[in-house]
Design a protein around this motif. Structure first.
Motif, PDB file in Angstrom:
ATOM      1  N   PHE A   1      40.364  65.604  26.308  1.00 36.61           N
ATOM      2  CA  PHE A   1      41.612  64.848  26.433  1.00 36.61           C
ATOM      3  C   PHE A   1      41.746  64.271  27.839  1.00 36.61           C
ATOM      4  O   PHE A   1      42.057  63.086  28.027  1.00 36.61           O
ATOM      5  N   LEU A   2      41.486  65.095  28.847  1.00 34.74           N
ATOM      6  CA  LEU A   2      41.585  64.640  30.235  1.00 34.74           C
ATOM      7  C   LEU A   2      40.488  63.625  30.562  1.00 34.74           C
ATOM      8  O   LEU A   2      40.736  62.620  31.241  1.00 34.74           O
ATOM      9  N   LEU A   3      39.269  63.878  30.071  1.00 35.75           N
ATOM     10  CA  LEU A   3      38.158  62.980  30.346  1.00 35.75           C
ATOM     11  C   LEU A   3      38.390  61.605  29.725  1.00 35.75           C
ATOM     12  O   LEU A   3      38.174  60.565  30.370  1.00 35.75           O
ATOM     13  N   SER A   4      38.832  61.583  28.467  1.00 34.92           N
ATOM     14  CA  SER A   4      39.073  60.300  27.803  1.00 34.92           C
ATOM     15  C   SER A   4      40.190  59.524  28.498  1.00 34.92           C
ATOM     16  O   SER A   4      40.143  58.293  28.583  1.00 34.92           O
ATOM     17  N   GLY A   5      41.181  60.252  29.024  1.00 32.72           N
ATOM     18  CA  GLY A   5      42.223  59.587  29.803  1.00 32.72           C
ATOM     19  C   GLY A   5      41.675  59.031  31.104  1.00 32.72           C
ATOM     20  O   GLY A   5      42.039  57.923  31.525  1.00 32.72           O
ATOM     21  N   ALA A   6      40.762  59.789  31.724  1.00 36.33           N
ATOM     22  CA  ALA A   6      40.200  59.359  33.001  1.00 36.33           C
ATOM     23  C   ALA A   6      39.359  58.086  32.852  1.00 36.33           C
ATOM     24  O   ALA A   6      39.437  57.182  33.696  1.00 36.33           O
ATOM     25  N   VAL A   7      38.551  57.994  31.773  1.00 36.13           N
ATOM     26  CA  VAL A   7      37.697  56.817  31.622  1.00 36.13           C
ATOM     27  C   VAL A   7      38.512  55.574  31.267  1.00 36.13           C
ATOM     28  O   VAL A   7      38.023  54.449  31.400  1.00 36.13           O
ATOM     29  N   VAL A   8      39.755  55.773  30.820  1.00 35.65           N
ATOM     30  CA  VAL A   8      40.653  54.630  30.600  1.00 35.65           C
ATOM     31  C   VAL A   8      41.312  54.206  31.913  1.00 35.65           C
ATOM     32  O   VAL A   8      41.449  53.015  32.209  1.00 35.65           O
ATOM     33  N   ILE A   9      41.682  55.188  32.740  1.00 38.31           N
ATOM     34  CA  ILE A   9      42.454  54.906  33.960  1.00 38.31           C
ATOM     35  C   ILE A   9      41.572  54.523  35.150  1.00 38.31           C
ATOM     36  O   ILE A   9      41.911  53.616  35.921  1.00 38.31           O
ATOM     37  N   LEU A  10      40.413  55.185  35.326  1.00 35.12           N
ATOM     38  CA  LEU A  10      39.593  54.979  36.524  1.00 35.12           C
ATOM     39  C   LEU A  10      39.194  53.516  36.768  1.00 35.12           C
ATOM     40  O   LEU A  10      39.202  53.066  37.918  1.00 35.12           O
ATOM     41  N   PRO A  11      38.833  52.748  35.723  1.00 36.12           N
ATOM     42  CA  PRO A  11      38.454  51.347  35.981  1.00 36.12           C
ATOM     43  C   PRO A  11      39.561  50.517  36.620  1.00 36.12           C
ATOM     44  O   PRO A  11      39.285  49.461  37.188  1.00 36.12           O
ATOM     45  N   LEU A  12      40.809  50.990  36.543  1.00 35.23           N
ATOM     46  CA  LEU A  12      41.910  50.261  37.180  1.00 35.23           C
ATOM     47  C   LEU A  12      41.800  50.272  38.700  1.00 35.23           C
ATOM     48  O   LEU A  12      42.392  49.437  39.382  1.00 35.23           O
ATOM     49  N   PHE A  13      41.016  51.226  39.230  1.00 36.60           N
ATOM     50  CA  PHE A  13      40.898  51.363  40.681  1.00 36.60           C
ATOM     51  C   PHE A  13      39.737  50.554  41.257  1.00 36.60           C
ATOM     52  O   PHE A  13      39.459  50.651  42.449  1.00 36.60           O
ATOM     53  N   SER A  14      39.070  49.780  40.416  1.00 39.50           N
ATOM     54  CA  SER A  14      37.993  48.914  40.888  1.00 39.50           C
ATOM     55  C   SER A  14      38.397  47.462  40.681  1.00 39.50           C
ATOM     56  O   SER A  14      38.800  47.074  39.586  1.00 39.50           O
ATOM     57  N   SER A  15      38.267  46.653  41.733  1.00 36.04           N
ATOM     58  CA  SER A  15      38.646  45.238  41.625  1.00 36.04           C
ATOM     59  C   SER A  15      37.756  44.496  40.632  1.00 36.04           C
ATOM     60  O   SER A  15      38.167  43.493  40.046  1.00 36.04           O
ATOM     61  N   LYS A  16      36.520  45.008  40.406  1.00 35.19           N
ATOM     62  CA  LYS A  16      35.596  44.357  39.477  1.00 35.19           C
ATOM     63  C   LYS A  16      36.020  44.535  38.025  1.00 35.19           C
ATOM     64  O   LYS A  16      35.711  43.704  37.173  1.00 35.19           O
ATOM     65  N   THR A  17      36.691  45.632  37.730  1.00 40.96           N
ATOM     66  CA  THR A  17      36.977  45.974  36.331  1.00 40.96           C
ATOM     67  C   THR A  17      38.464  46.055  36.012  1.00 40.96           C
ATOM     68  O   THR A  17      38.829  46.284  34.861  1.00 40.96           O
ATOM     69  N   ARG A  18      39.311  45.857  37.029  1.00 40.94           N
ATOM     70  CA  ARG A  18      40.751  46.026  36.808  1.00 40.94           C
ATOM     71  C   ARG A  18      41.278  45.039  35.760  1.00 40.94           C
ATOM     72  O   ARG A  18      42.017  45.423  34.854  1.00 40.94           O
ATOM     73  N   MET A  19      40.884  43.777  35.874  1.00 36.46           N
ATOM     74  CA  MET A  19      41.390  42.770  34.957  1.00 36.46           C
ATOM     75  C   MET A  19      40.918  43.021  33.538  1.00 36.46           C
ATOM     76  O   MET A  19      41.682  42.878  32.572  1.00 36.46           O
ATOM     77  N   THR A  20      39.648  43.422  33.388  1.00 33.90           N
ATOM     78  CA  THR A  20      39.110  43.715  32.057  1.00 33.90           C
ATOM     79  C   THR A  20      39.871  44.854  31.402  1.00 33.90           C
ATOM     80  O   THR A  20      40.210  44.796  30.219  1.00 33.90           O
ATOM     81  N   THR A  21      40.144  45.896  32.186  1.00 26.53           N
ATOM     82  CA  THR A  21      40.877  47.044  31.658  1.00 26.53           C
ATOM     83  C   THR A  21      42.295  46.658  31.246  1.00 26.53           C
ATOM     84  O   THR A  21      42.774  47.047  30.178  1.00 26.53           O
ATOM     85  N   LEU A  22      42.963  45.880  32.087  1.00 22.91           N
ATOM     86  CA  LEU A  22      44.334  45.457  31.777  1.00 22.91           C
ATOM     87  C   LEU A  22      44.376  44.571  30.538  1.00 22.91           C
ATOM     88  O   LEU A  22      45.304  44.660  29.723  1.00 22.91           O
TER      89      LEU A  22
END
Length: 482
Positions: free
Chosen positions: A414-435
């Motif tokens: 549960f925590l890991l799946s939440g982390a792989v959703v949230i962590l990309p928000l902290f990278s400028s390369k992947t933030r827009m894709t995640t959003l």
């Protein structure tokens, strides 16, 4: 027979048809293995090694991906035997959290995750075909046109000739196993020739050039787990498993274990043949692996194997997903016109057209941007599903659980799946894709609101044709978990 007495044959005919439990442990393991192993292992390595930047980091991500897929499969076996119905996440979310979240899941799977996955496969098919015919990758616009032609062909055949698709799926299943085996042979052959990239496995160099950004590893995980798509396939066919309380956990473990071993060996083969920089620089790694080991003959063998595998994936994916859209519409989750079945061809024509059109839209996007995009939404719903196990374990501990998976591991997932959703928000390369992936949720909510208003005020008696299938859905899926 007395007058007015019902005939036994008529009584039998009145009983609703039900699925037969014919799938045992071995067959279920094979189904899971066959669903997972496909074009992904020829697509994902570039993304994994590009994000991690090193051979060691990439292998660690592949190892974690295999472990997570195995543990997730077993956690789903816990949930599947606790809520003993087919239908996968839709059934579990609908039972526990209600129709709104279940609709969001169905909408995102039907119109984002699955079509985008097929778009990725169609692009890869076209890249390999252009290299095989012309010796190089054509301009991206031509690649997209070729991919669109493949999707259109799959749509036409799914409407007019389902038997052809079935034959293609059977052939592709054999060919893709052969392609993975041949890839391993290529790696061993290069190593025997003394041309292997042994520095990829040396402790002092295996992590050279590796990324230190956790967001990069979260994105690498998306590429890795893309190859494990359908690790949850057995939960969808629960009603067809023999002795499901035993078959679901056993077949889940054996099937995913086989996939993990195959993928690990395949990546070792890639790293034996190429340095990481070469893996990252190509979209046709499988073709080049064949050429490195056996020259032009090896290149052709790998290319044909991958092309057949991709064609089978597109054809079979169109077959399965369109039927899923049709059945979901029949259950009054999607507009009912999507449930229409052609009386001439006995196929869900509107569902096939909707799916094909959706795939066509995703062909316009960059293939390697699609995977993190759809991975965000997919793992968000996996996170919600893991939460159901935790929620029921504490709120309804009296529920019978034939297969009780350790709650600590489920909490970790549960925590890991939440982390792989949230962590990309902290990278400028992947933030827009995640959003952009997350933005699908309010879009789905808008469609749900429109559907709710239409059903309640414009068509309060329900859409035409709403009958036994929907009633059985309500009685089976809307009961309280007890």
């Amino acid at each position: 027979m007395e007058a007015g007495e019902a005939s036994p044959l008529l009584e039998k005919a009145k009983k609703p048809a039900s699925l037969l439990r014919t799938v045992g442990v071995f067959s279920a393991s094979a189904i899971l293995f066959g669903n997972c192993v496909g074009a992904g292992i020829f697509i994902s390595p570039r993304g994994v090694f590009e994000k991690t930047g090193s051979a060691g980091g990439g292998l660690i991500v592949w190892g974690i991906g295999g472990i997570v897929a195995t543990l997730s499969t077993l956690a789903y076996a816990d949930l599947g035997t606790m809520i003993p119905v087919g239908g996968g996440e839709f059934a579990y979310i609908n039972k526990t959290y209600g129709k709104f979240l279940a609709f969001l899941f169905s909408f995102c799977m039907a119109f984002l995750v699955r079509p985008a996955s097929l778009a990725v496969v169609a692009i890869v098919f076209s890249e390999y075909l252009s290299n095989l015919i012309w010796g190089h990758t054509l301009h991206m616009e031509m690649i997209r046109v070729m991919a669109a032609c493949l999707v259109a062909t799959a749509m036409i055949v799914n409407i007019f000739g389902v038997k052809i698709i079935s034959m293609l799926i059977n052939v592709a299943s054999v060919v893709k196993f052969g392609a993975v085996a041949f890839l391993l042979v290529c790696g061993v052959t290069v190593a025997i020739k003394g041309q292997g990239q042994t520095e990829n496995f040396m402790p002092n160099s295996t992590f050279t050039g590796g990324s230190s950004n956790p967001a990069d590893y979260a994105n690498a995980f998306y590429f890795c787990i893309f190859s494990y798509q359908y690790w949850n396939a057995l939960n969808y066919i629960y009603d067809e498993l023999k002795n499901p309380e035993r078959t679901l956990p056993l077949a889940g473990f054996f099937g995913i274990f086989g996939v993990t071993v195959s993928y690990t060996l395949a990546n070792v083969a890639y790293l034996l043949i190429f340095p990481v920089s070469a893996i990252v620089a190509t979209n046709t790694i499988a073709m080049e692996s064949g050429f490195a080991a056996f020259g032009k003959v090896g290149e052709i063998i790998m290319s044909v194997g991958l092309l057949v595998s991709c064609a089978g994936c597109i054809g079979g994916g169109t077959l399965c997903i369109s039927r899923n859209i049709q059945m979901t519409a029949q259950q009054d989750v999607f507009p009912h016109w999507m449930a229409w079945i052609s009386p001439t061809f006995h196929t869900p024509v509107p569902a096939v057209i909707v799916l094909g059109s959706t795939i066509g839209v995703y062909l316009l996007f960059d293939v390697f941007q699609l995977i993190p995009f759809l991975g965000t939404v997919e793992w968000l719903f996996y996170n919600i599903t893991f939460s159901i196990i935790l929620y029921l374990r504490f709120t309804q501990p009296e529920i019978r659980r034939p297969f009780k998976f350790p709650i600590a591991i489920t909490a970790f997932l549960f925590l890991l799946s939440g982390a792989v959703v949230i962590l990309p928000l902290f990278s400028s390369k992947t933030r827009m894709t995640t959003l952009l992936g997350v933005c699908w949720l309010p879009l789905a909510a808008v469609f749900y609101a429109i559907r709710y208003v239409y059903t309640k005020y414009c068509c309060p008696s329900g859409p035409p044709g709403k009958g036994e299938s929907n009633a059985s859905m309500d009685s089976g899926y809307n009961e309280k978990v007890s």
